[in-house]
Motif scaffolding. Structure first.
Motif: not given
Ligand code: SF4
Ligand SMILES: Cc1cc2nc3c(=O)[nH]c(=O)nc-3n(C[C@H](O)[C@H](O)[C@H](O)COP(=O)(O)O)c2cc1C
Ligand code: SF4
Ligand code: SF4
Ligand code: SF4
Ligand code: FES
Lengths: 339, 574
Positions: B297-299, B352-354, B496-498, B500-505
Motif C-alpha cells: 500500500c506504499c507506492p 499524506p503523500c506525494v 517508505a516514510c519515517f 509511516g504515513c503520519i510522516g509522509g511527504g
Molecule cells: S506517505 Fe510515505 S509511507 Fe505513506 S504511502 Fe506515501 S510514500 Fe508510503
C-alpha cells in the motif's frame, strides 16, 4: 612485555629527537611535529593509520614533487620510522593525480612489503586538508571537510586514529632520526626569475637571503607572494627581511608590470574552483568577490563584510584563508595603481 | 554513563554531557539560536553558518550545531559580531534563493523570512545568483526548483538516510549543485522526504499549489473527496491547532464547505484492503506461495521493488492500496446506489503523500479503463485550498455525518502509522483462522515510530514471524536478513516514510520524531474508542461482501492490482 617496553623506548627516543630538532609540520600550518606524534602515541587504539600528505594542490608549491622525484627513499624511510613507532599501524602515501601517475611504481618498489599503500587523490587543493583526505581514503566522494574536533589524530580514517604529516615532514623525520638534520627546509621559487626551482636552505633565513643565495633576487622593483600561490601573503621588496611561512613557496612578481586585478582574479578563480561549496560564506562570498574583481572595483563595505564572515564563519580553513592575500594586495598593491 | 559537566550560556550554568553539542544544550533549555541547516532527523550539516556563538578563550565565532561542549565552556549567544555575521550570511543565503513565496510550502511560516526580519537583512542586496536555474521533475510526484535551493545539504542526506541516495552533488561550472542522479541504476521512489526536510521549499508536490481547485466545480460531474487515515491527526497543525489534535468531523465539515457534497473516509478502503490482504496471507501460508508476503500500500516501496528488486515482485500482495480501493468502491458500488455513471464521478483524494500522485497514474490501478482516483491533494494542498476559500478548520463546527462509507473500524484508522497495516491484517487473519476475535488486540510490538520492529504472533497453533519497517534503508536491512534466512519472516510491512504515513511527504512541515509520535498516538487512541476494532467487524464491509464483492469479478477489478519491472524514469534536467 619486553617488546612493548622496547617499543615505548623507541617511541620516546624519536619523539625526543623531533622535539630537540624543533621540527614543524611542512604542510603549511607549522604545527610542532613532536607534539602531534606524542598525542598520537597517547591515543589508545587497536589499529592506527599514518598518512604522508602529497596533495600539494596550491599553485607554485613544488617541494613534495621534488622529494618524490629525487629522494623517494627518504620519504619511505620516514614512513618506516613512523610505522615502527606506532604499533599496529598501516600507512598511505596520498598523492595528487600527476604525482601518482609518475611515482607510484617507483614508490612501490621502495616500499616492498611494508604496509604502505600509494593512494591516488580524487579531488584537488581541498583534498589536502586532513579531514577531506580521510573522506577520500574512505571513498566518500565528492569529499567534503569534517567537523574538527575530533581531529584525525583521534578519529580519522574509518574512525581510527590517523597521523597525517606532509611529505616533507616525513622526509625530515628520516633525516632527524639519522642525525642528519641541519635545520633546513625546501623552498619553491617561481615567478619572474630565471632561477626557478626547489632549494634546500636554512629555516632561519630571510626571504632576501634565500633569493640572494639562489641568485633569484630581482634587480627590478618586485614583490613576492610567500607561502603558497593562492593563500600566501604579499610582501614588498622592503619586507623581505621576514622568514617564509606556509608551504615554503616564494613567487616573484614585477611590481610595475603586474596588474593586481589580474593576479587577484587568478586567486579567486582558484578558490572558487577548489572549494567544496558546502558553507555559505565560502560558496557565496567567494562568488561575490569574483564579481567585484571581474569589474575591477571593490565596494569596500561589502568586501569588509565578506571578509568578516569568511574569516569568522567558514566551515574549514580554505574559506578562512581567502581574505589574507586580498587584504595584503589591496593594501600594498592597489593603493599605488590608477584604479 | 556519559560524563556530566557544566557549561555556561549567557552567564547561566547548565548541565551537559560529553558528546552533546552546544546547540543541544541551548535547545534543551529553550535558548534561542538561529538554525537553518539543522534537522533533528539528519546528521549535523554545519553548512548554513547561522547558529553562531562566541566561546570564551576561542578566537572568532563558532557554529553551535557542530561544537561539542567542554567542561566549564563559557558561551555567548548574542553579541555585535554574532548579529553582524548572521546578517551577512543571511544576505548571502538570500542571494541564492529566488523567492517564490506565493506558492511555497512555507508561505505560512517561513524561517528565513523571519530571520531576515530579526536581523534586518536586505533580501535583495545581491542579484539572484540562481536565476534561470532548472526545475527537475520527479515523475508525476515532485518538482525540485533548484533556483530556490540554498545548498544546506539536508535533502541529500535524508535521501541517503531513506536508503535511496538519489540526490547528489554535481559540479556545474564553478559550483557544486544538488542534482538528481543520472546513473542508470538509480531512481527516485517519490517518497517526498527530501521535500519535508528542505528548509526553504525548493521541493514541492506536482501541482502544489496551482492545481488545488482544478476539480472543485466541474460542470456535469459529481466531485467527491476522500481522505486518508493519517490526515485527521495532522491537518490541524496547518490551522494552528496543537500537534496530534484529531479533527475528523471538522475535516468533513470543511470539505463540505467547499461545496463538496459527498465525502468518504479512506479508512473504509483500508478495511477492505485488510480483508483481502488477510485472505491472501492465509492462502500464501497454506499454498506454498512466495513468502514472506510484503505489503504494497506504499507506492514508494512498490516503486523501490519494481526498480531495484524486481526479483521480489512475486512477494508483493496484489491487494490495492486503500485509496485506490476506495476510489473503486465509489465508482462502482456507490455509483450504482446513487445511480450516477462512474465516468461522471471525479474522485479527489486527500493524502499524506506525494507518491500517491504517482500511484493513481499507474495503469495497473485503473478500473474499467478509467482512473480509480482522479486527483491527489496532499494534506498541505487541502489546507491551502481551505485557506484560499477562507474556511478555517480550527473554528468550523464538526460535521458528524454517519454515512456507512465514513465509518471505518479502528483497524482502518491505524493504517496511517507504521505497523498499522500489519496489526489490522493480523486482527482480521486471526478472526479468519480461528473464528474468534484476537484476544490481545493491541499489538504493541509492531507499534511506534522506530524504524525496524519484529514480532512473533501465535495464531491457531501457528507462529507467524512478522517484520515492520519504515524507511527503505530499514527495508534493505530486512531484505539482507532474508538473504541469509529466507524463512526469517512470513509477513512484512514496509512504509517508505519515517514513522509511516503520519510522516509522509505530503504532510505539514516541519516534521520530527515528537510530531510523528503525537500524530501516531492520536490514531491509536481513536482505534481504542471504536466498537468495531477489526475490519471484519465493520458492518459496511460485511454488507459489501454480501451484496457486491460476492462477485469475484467485482472484487478483482476493485481490489487487486499487478506489478512490473521498471526502468529509470527520473533524469536531471539540463
Ligand atoms: S506517505 Fe510515505 S509511507 Fe505513506 S504511502 Fe506515501 S510514500 Fe508510503
Ligand atoms: C585547503 C587546504 C589544503 C591543504 N593542502 C595540503 C597539502 O597539499 N599538503 C599538506 O601536507 N597539507 C595540506 N594541508 C594541511 C593539512 O590539513 C595538514 O595540516 C597537514 O598535512 C599536516 O601535516 P604537517 O603537520 O606535516 O604540516 C591543507 C590544508 C588546507 C586547509
Ligand atoms: S570553507 Fe569552503 S572549502 Fe571549506 S567547507 Fe566551506 S565551502 Fe567548503
Ligand atoms: S522523493 Fe524520496 S527517493 Fe526521491 S529524491 Fe526525494 S527523498 Fe530521494
Ligand atoms: S534543496 Fe533544500 S534541502 Fe536540498 S540542499 Fe537545497 S535547500 Fe537544502
Ligand atoms: S544550523 Fe549550524 S551551521 Fe546551520
Amino acid at each position: 612485555m619486553q617488546k612493548n617496553t622496547r617499543l615505548a623506548t623507541r617511541q620516546e627516543n624519536i619523539i625526543a629527537k623531533l622535539k630537540q630538532a624543533d621540527l614543524r609540520g611542512r604542510g603549511g600550518a607549522n604545527f610542532p611535529t613532536h607534539s602531534k606524534w606524542q598525542m598520537f602515541a597517547d591515543v589508545d587504539a587497536d589499529k592506527k593509520y599514518i598518512v604522508a600528505n602529497g596533495s600539494e594542490g596550491e599553485p607554485n608549491v613544488l617541494k613534495d614533487g621534488y622529494i618524490l622525484k629525487n629522494h623517494p627513499e627518504v620519504l619511505v624511510e620516514g614512513l618506516k620510522i613512523a610505522l615502527e613507532t606506532f604499533k599496529s599501524s598501516e600507512a598511505f602515501i596520498f598523492l595528487r593525480r600527476d604525482y601518482f601517475k609518475k611515482y607510484k611504481k617507483k614508490l612501490e618498489k621502495l616500499i616492498g612489503d611494508l604496509p604502505i599503500t600509494v593512494f591516488r587523490e580524487h579531488g584537488g587543493y581541498l583534498s589536502g586538508e586532513e579531514t577531506v583526505l580521510c573522506e577520500e581514503i574512505e571513498k566518500n566522494l565528492p569529499a567534503r571537510p569534517r567537523t574538527k574536533p575530533p581531529y584525525p589524530g583521534q578519529v580519522g580514517i574509518n574512525g581510527l586514529p590517523t597521523l597525517i604529516n606532509n611529505i616533507e615532514t616525513f622526509y625530515y623525520v628520516a633525516k632527524i632520526s639519522k642525525n642528519e638534520y641541519k635545520k633546513t627546509r625546501l623552498y619553491s621559487i617561481t615567478g619572474k626569475t630565471f632561477y626557478k626551482g626547489v632549494f634546500e636552505l636554512p629555516v632561519a633565513w630571510s626571504i632576501k637571503k634565500i633569493l640572494t643565495a639562489t641568485k633569484a633576487l630581482p634587480e627590478f622593483d618586485y614583490f613576492v607572494q610567500v607561502g603558497g600561490g593562492a593563500s600566501g601573503d604579499i610582501l614588498l621588496a622592503s619586507e623581505t627581511t621576514q622568514q617564509v611561512s606556509g608551504s615554503g613557496a616564494i613567487i616573484i612578481y614585477d611590481k610595475e608590470q603586474t596588474d593586481p586585478w589580474v593576479l587577484m582574479r587568478t586567486w579567486i578563480d582558484f578558490f572558487m574552483n577548489e572549494n567544496c561549496d558546502k558553507c555559505t560564506p565560502c560558496r557565496e562570498g567567494s562568488y561575490r568577490i569574483l564579481e567585484m574583481v571581474r569589474d575591477r572595483q571593490f565596494d569596500k563595505k561589502v568586501l569588509d563584510d565578506l571578509f568578516f564572515v569568511l574569516e569568522n564563519t567558514s566551515y574549514c580553513a580554505l574559506g578562512k584563508s581567502i581574505p589574507l592575500p586580498f587584504k595584503s594586495a589591496i593594501k600594498k598593491l592597489l593603493a599605488h595603481t590608477r584604479n | 554513563m556519559p560524563k556530566k559537566i557544566s557549561i555556561f550560556i549567557n552567564n547561566k550554568k547548565y548541565s551537559a554531557e560529553i558528546g552533546q553539542s552546544v546547540l543541544d544544550i541551548a535547545k534543551q533549555n529553550n535558548i534561542d539560536i538561529t538554525t537553518l541547516c539543522h534537522h533533528p532527523d539528519i546528521k549535523v550539516q554545519g553548512s548554513c553558518r547561522l547558529c553562531l556563538v562566541e566561546i570564551k578563550g576561542k578566537k572568532g565565532l563558532h557554529t553551535s550545531c557542530n561544537t561539542q561542549v567542554e567542561d566549564g565552556m563559557k558561551i555567548l549567544t548574542d553579541s555585535k559580531n554574532i548579529s553582524r555575521a548572521k546578517q551577512i550570511n543571511l544576505e548571502l543565503i538570500f542571494s541564492e534563493h529566488c523567492e517564490e513565496c506565493g506558492d511555497c510550502i512555507y508561505s505560512q511560516d517561513c524561517t528565513i523570512k523571519e530571520f531576515a526580519k530579526k536581523y534586518d537583512v536586505k533580501i535583495t542586496k545581491y542579484e539572484d545568483r540562481k536565476k534561470g536555474y532548472p526545475v527537475h521533475k520527479f515523475g508525476p510526484a515532485l518538482e525540485f526548483d533548484t533556483s530556490k535551493c540554498i545548498d544546506c545539504g539536508l535533502c541529500v542526506d535524508v535521501c541517503k538516510k531513506e536508503g535511496v541516495d538519489f540526490l547528489e552533488y554535481k559540479k556545474k561550472g564553478k559550483f557544486y549543485e544538488v542534482c538528481p542522479s543520472s546513473k542508470k541504476d538509480k531512481d527516485c521512489i517519490y517518497c517526498g522526504q527530501c521535500l519535508t526536510h528542505c528548509p526553504v521549499g525548493a521541493f514541492e508536490g506536482v501541482g502544489e499549489f496551482e492545481d488545488v481547485d482544478k476539480y472543485i466545480d466541474v460542470k456535469g460531474k459529481t466531485v467527491v473527496f476522500q481522505f486518508a487515515p493519517s490526515i485527521r491527526s495532522s491537518i490541524g497543525e496547518e490551522f494552528g491547532m496543537p500537534v496530534g489534535t484529531v479533527v475528523t468531523g471538522k475535516l468533513i465539515a470543511a470539505i463540505k464547505a467547499l461545496g463538496i457534497e459527498h465525502v468518504f473516509d479512506v479508512c473504509v478502503g483500508a478495511d477492505m484492503t485488510t480483508m483481502e490482504e488477510a485472505t491472501e496471507l492465509i492462502e500464501r501460508l497454506e499454498d506454498d506461495k512466495p513468502l514472506p508476503m510484503f505489503t504494497s500500500c506504499c507506492p514508494a516501496w512498490v516503486k523501490y521493488l519494481e526498480f531495484y528488486r524486481p526479483d521480489l515482485i512475486p512477494n508483493l500482495t496484489t491487494v490495492r492500496s486503500p485509496q485506490v480501493i476506495m476510489g473503486g468502491i465509489i465508482k462502482t458500488y456507490w455509483a450504482k446506489q446513487m445511480n450516477i455513471k462512474p465516468k461522471d464521478i471525479i474522485v479527489v483524494g486527500i493524502m499524506p503523500c506525494v507518491a500517491k500522485k504517482y500511484e493513481i497514474e499507474r495503469k495497473q490501478n485503473y478500473l474499467n479503463g478509467m482512473k480509480a482516483v482522479d486527483q491527489i491533494l496532499t494534506t498541505r494542498e487541502l489546507a491551502h485550498l481551505l485557506r484560499k476559500k477562507k474556511i478555517d478548520l480550527a473554528s468550523i463546527k464538526p460535521d458528524n455525518a454517519k454515512s456507512p462509507l465514513l465509518k471505518p473500524s479502528g483497524a482502518g484508522v491505524i493504517y496511517g502509522s507504521s505497523g498499522g497495516v500489519m496489526e489490522s491484517a493480523l486482527r482480521a487473519a486471526y478472526k479468519k483462522m480461528t473464528g474468534k476475535r484476537m484476544p490481545k488486540l493491541n499489538l504493541k510490538e509492531v507499534r511506534g515510530i522506530q524504524g525496524f520492529k519484529k514480532a512473533k504472533i501465535k495464531i491457531a497453533g501457528k507462529t507467524l514471524k512478522v517484520g515492520v519497517v519504515n524507511g527503505i534503508a530499514n527495508a534493505k536491512k530486512l531484505l539482507k536478513e532474508l538473504e541469509k534466512d529466507p524463512k526469517a519472516y512470513d509477513y512484512v510491512e514496509v512504509m517508505a516514510c519515517f514513522g509511516g504515513c503520519i510522516g509522509g511527504g505530503g504532510q505539514p512541515v516541519p516534521i520530527n520524531d515528537e510530531i510523528r509520535q503525537k500524530r501516531s498516538a492520536a490514531l491509536y487512541n481513536l482505534d481504542t474508542k471504536k466498537v468495531a476494532r477489526s475490519a471484519d467487524e465493520n458492518p459496511i464491509i460485511k454488507k459489501m461482501y454480501k451484496d457486491f464483492f460476492n462477485d469475484d469479478k467485482n472484487r478483482h477489478s476493485v481490489c487487486h492490482t499487478s506489478f512490473r519491472k521498471k526502468k529509470k524514469e527520473v533524469f536531471p534536467k539540463k
